[in-house]
Design a protein around this motif. Structure first.
Motif, mmCIF file in Angstrom:
data_model
loop_
_atom_site.group_PDB
_atom_site.id
_atom_site.type_symbol
_atom_site.label_atom_id
_atom_site.label_comp_id
_atom_site.label_asym_id
_atom_site.label_seq_id
_atom_site.Cartn_x
_atom_site.Cartn_y
_atom_site.Cartn_z
ATOM 1 N N LEU A 21 0.830 -1.204 0.000
ATOM 2 C CA LEU A 21 0.000 0.000 0.000
ATOM 3 C C LEU A 21 0.870 1.263 0.000
ATOM 4 O O LEU A 21 0.639 2.193 -0.775
ATOM 5 N N LEU A 22 1.851 1.264 0.863
ATOM 6 C CA LEU A 22 2.723 2.435 0.962
ATOM 7 C C LEU A 22 3.533 2.635 -0.310
ATOM 8 O O LEU A 22 3.708 3.769 -0.786
ATOM 9 N N ALA A 23 4.031 1.545 -0.881
ATOM 10 C CA ALA A 23 4.813 1.637 -2.112
ATOM 11 C C ALA A 23 3.962 2.165 -3.260
ATOM 12 O O ALA A 23 4.421 2.978 -4.072
ATOM 13 N N GLY A 24 2.717 1.732 -3.339
ATOM 14 C CA GLY A 24 1.832 2.210 -4.390
ATOM 15 C C GLY A 24 1.528 3.689 -4.266
ATOM 16 O O GLY A 24 1.552 4.433 -5.257
ATOM 17 N N MET A 25 1.239 4.124 -3.046
ATOM 18 C CA MET A 25 0.981 5.547 -2.828
ATOM 19 C C MET A 25 2.206 6.386 -3.158
ATOM 20 O O MET A 25 2.121 7.435 -3.804
ATOM 21 N N ASN A 26 3.356 5.902 -2.728
ATOM 22 C CA ASN A 26 4.594 6.626 -2.993
ATOM 23 C C ASN A 26 4.894 6.699 -4.487
ATOM 24 O O ASN A 26 5.371 7.726 -4.991
ATOM 25 N N GLN A 27 4.586 5.633 -5.188
ATOM 26 C CA GLN A 27 4.789 5.607 -6.634
ATOM 27 C C GLN A 27 3.987 6.714 -7.316
ATOM 28 O O GLN A 27 4.495 7.434 -8.185
ATOM 29 N N LEU A 28 2.729 6.853 -6.927
ATOM 30 C CA LEU A 28 1.894 7.899 -7.510
ATOM 31 C C LEU A 28 2.334 9.296 -7.057
ATOM 32 O O LEU A 28 2.297 10.247 -7.834
ATOM 33 N N ASP A 29 2.763 9.412 -5.811
ATOM 34 C CA ASP A 29 3.176 10.723 -5.295
ATOM 35 C C ASP A 29 4.361 11.286 -6.072
ATOM 36 O O ASP A 29 4.529 12.504 -6.170
ATOM 37 N N VAL A 178 -2.977 18.888 -13.435
ATOM 38 C CA VAL A 178 -3.823 17.732 -13.753
ATOM 39 C C VAL A 178 -3.146 16.473 -13.218
ATOM 40 O O VAL A 178 -2.296 15.868 -13.870
ATOM 41 N N THR A 179 -3.545 16.093 -12.024
ATOM 42 C CA THR A 179 -2.860 15.033 -11.291
ATOM 43 C C THR A 179 -3.326 13.629 -11.646
ATOM 44 O O THR A 179 -2.665 12.652 -11.305
ATOM 45 N N GLY A 180 -4.479 13.493 -12.298
ATOM 46 C CA GLY A 180 -4.936 12.175 -12.737
ATOM 47 C C GLY A 180 -5.585 11.349 -11.637
ATOM 48 O O GLY A 180 -5.887 11.846 -10.552
ATOM 49 N N PRO A 181 -5.789 10.061 -11.893
ATOM 50 C CA PRO A 181 -6.478 9.188 -10.931
ATOM 51 C C PRO A 181 -5.738 9.096 -9.601
ATOM 52 O O PRO A 181 -4.509 9.128 -9.561
ATOM 53 N N SER A 194 -1.853 17.226 -2.497
ATOM 54 C CA SER A 194 -0.413 17.503 -2.434
ATOM 55 C C SER A 194 -0.011 18.539 -3.477
ATOM 56 O O SER A 194 0.779 19.447 -3.207
ATOM 57 N N ALA A 195 -0.552 18.418 -4.685
ATOM 58 C CA ALA A 195 -0.240 19.367 -5.750
ATOM 59 C C ALA A 195 -0.739 20.764 -5.404
ATOM 60 O O ALA A 195 -0.036 21.768 -5.612
ATOM 61 N N GLN A 196 -1.953 20.847 -4.876
ATOM 62 C CA GLN A 196 -2.497 22.149 -4.493
ATOM 63 C C GLN A 196 -1.639 22.802 -3.411
ATOM 64 O O GLN A 196 -1.356 24.006 -3.465
ATOM 65 N N LYS A 197 -1.210 22.011 -2.436
ATOM 66 C CA LYS A 197 -0.370 22.551 -1.366
ATOM 67 C C LYS A 197 0.943 23.098 -1.933
ATOM 68 O O LYS A 197 1.409 24.176 -1.535
ATOM 69 N N MET A 198 1.529 22.385 -2.889
ATOM 70 C CA MET A 198 2.762 22.851 -3.500
ATOM 71 C C MET A 198 2.552 24.184 -4.232
ATOM 72 O O MET A 198 3.374 25.102 -4.131
#
Length: 266
Positions: A21-29, A178-181, A194-198
């Motif tokens: 789960l963590l690896a998948g989230m990190n991959q997208l991040d 446009v961050t996607g799914p 995360s994108a909005q915060k940046m």
């Protein structure tokens, strides 16, 4: 379909291990900074508009709902301690009021007239800047606020995470990241948030640097509101003036701010 609502690239999440789960989230991040980088020209135009208005005495307002609104409130609340500006110089407003920061107010984001009413309590005017924040790009509260503000002569911007949105169409200076799914389908508190915060970090940081609230790379106007910040201020004076800690502490106590101490000495 909005890309933020598109199905996740991952499935059967409940069957995955914690590590997966963590690896998948990190991959997208990892894709978020690249997405923000593509929007830099749009962010630059919004920053230039903010510099012009705030430099002439205007203010910056954020409006949004849910996660987007909370991000605006967070960014606004961090400007006074970071840059020493008045609290009313950057203001975050949420659909549903301040209570919605902690507990969702159902349906508040669907009122297209309420944002302008909320903004009028701050005596908003043509010299100000309004930035609407909406991952979906279709929030009525944000669209209505931007349309009314633009008609009243304000500079208007937005931060959205879908292309070709109604929110972007309502803003003079749109920023589309446009961050996607998302990892969990539709959960825009993840990549989109995360994108909005940046983007908000870039907007206020670049604006206040341009307006002179940073010296070198240091927050010389920060509010000395706790021990950590006092110690940081002392280190700034030690570095800039080549003095010891005791003298830096004395100067900071005497003048009340890093900038004032530097001006007195330099």
């Amino acid at each position: 379909m909005m890309t933020t609502e598109a199905p996740s690239e991952f499935n059967n999440l409940e069957t995955l291990s914690t590590a997966d789960l963590l690896a998948g989230m990190n991959q997208l991040d990892h894709t978020v900074p690249q997405t923000v980088a593509r929007a830099l020209p749009q962010i630059e135009r919004l920053v230039e508009a903010a510099v012009a208005r705030l430099g002439a005495g205007g203010r910056l307002f954020y409006i949004g709902a849910g996660t987007s609104g909370r991000l605006g409130v967070v960014d606004a609340s961090e400007c006074p301690p970071t840059f020493g500006v008045p609290a009313e110089m950057v203001v975050g407003i949420m659909a549903g009021g301040d209570g919605a920061i902690r507990v969702a107010v159902e349906g508040a984001e669907d009122d297209a007239e309420q944002a302008w009413r909320d903004l009028q309590t701050h005596n908003i005017g043509a010299g100000d800047v309004l930035v609407g924040i909406a991952a979906s790009g279709r929030t009525p509260y944000v669209i209505g606020g931007l349309n009314a503000a633009r008609a009243a002569g304000l500079a208007t911007g937005c931060v959205v995470c879908n292309a070709g949105s109604a929110v972007a169409a309502a803003a003079e200076f749109p920023v589309e990241v446009v961050t996607g799914p998302e990892f969990i389908t539709g959960s825009t508190r993840l990549k989109a948030g995360s994108a909005q915060k940046m983007v908000l970090n870039m907007l206020t940081t670049a604006t206040f640097i341009r307006l002179g609230y940073v010296r070198g790379n240091k927050m010389v106007d920060m509010k000395l509101s706790n021990i950590k910040l006092v110690e940081r201020g002392e280190r700034m004076l030690m570095d800039e003036l080549g003095i010891d800690e005791a003298e830096a502490a004395q100067l900071l106590q005497q003048y009340g701010s890093v900038r004032a101490a530097l001006v007195a000495r330099l």
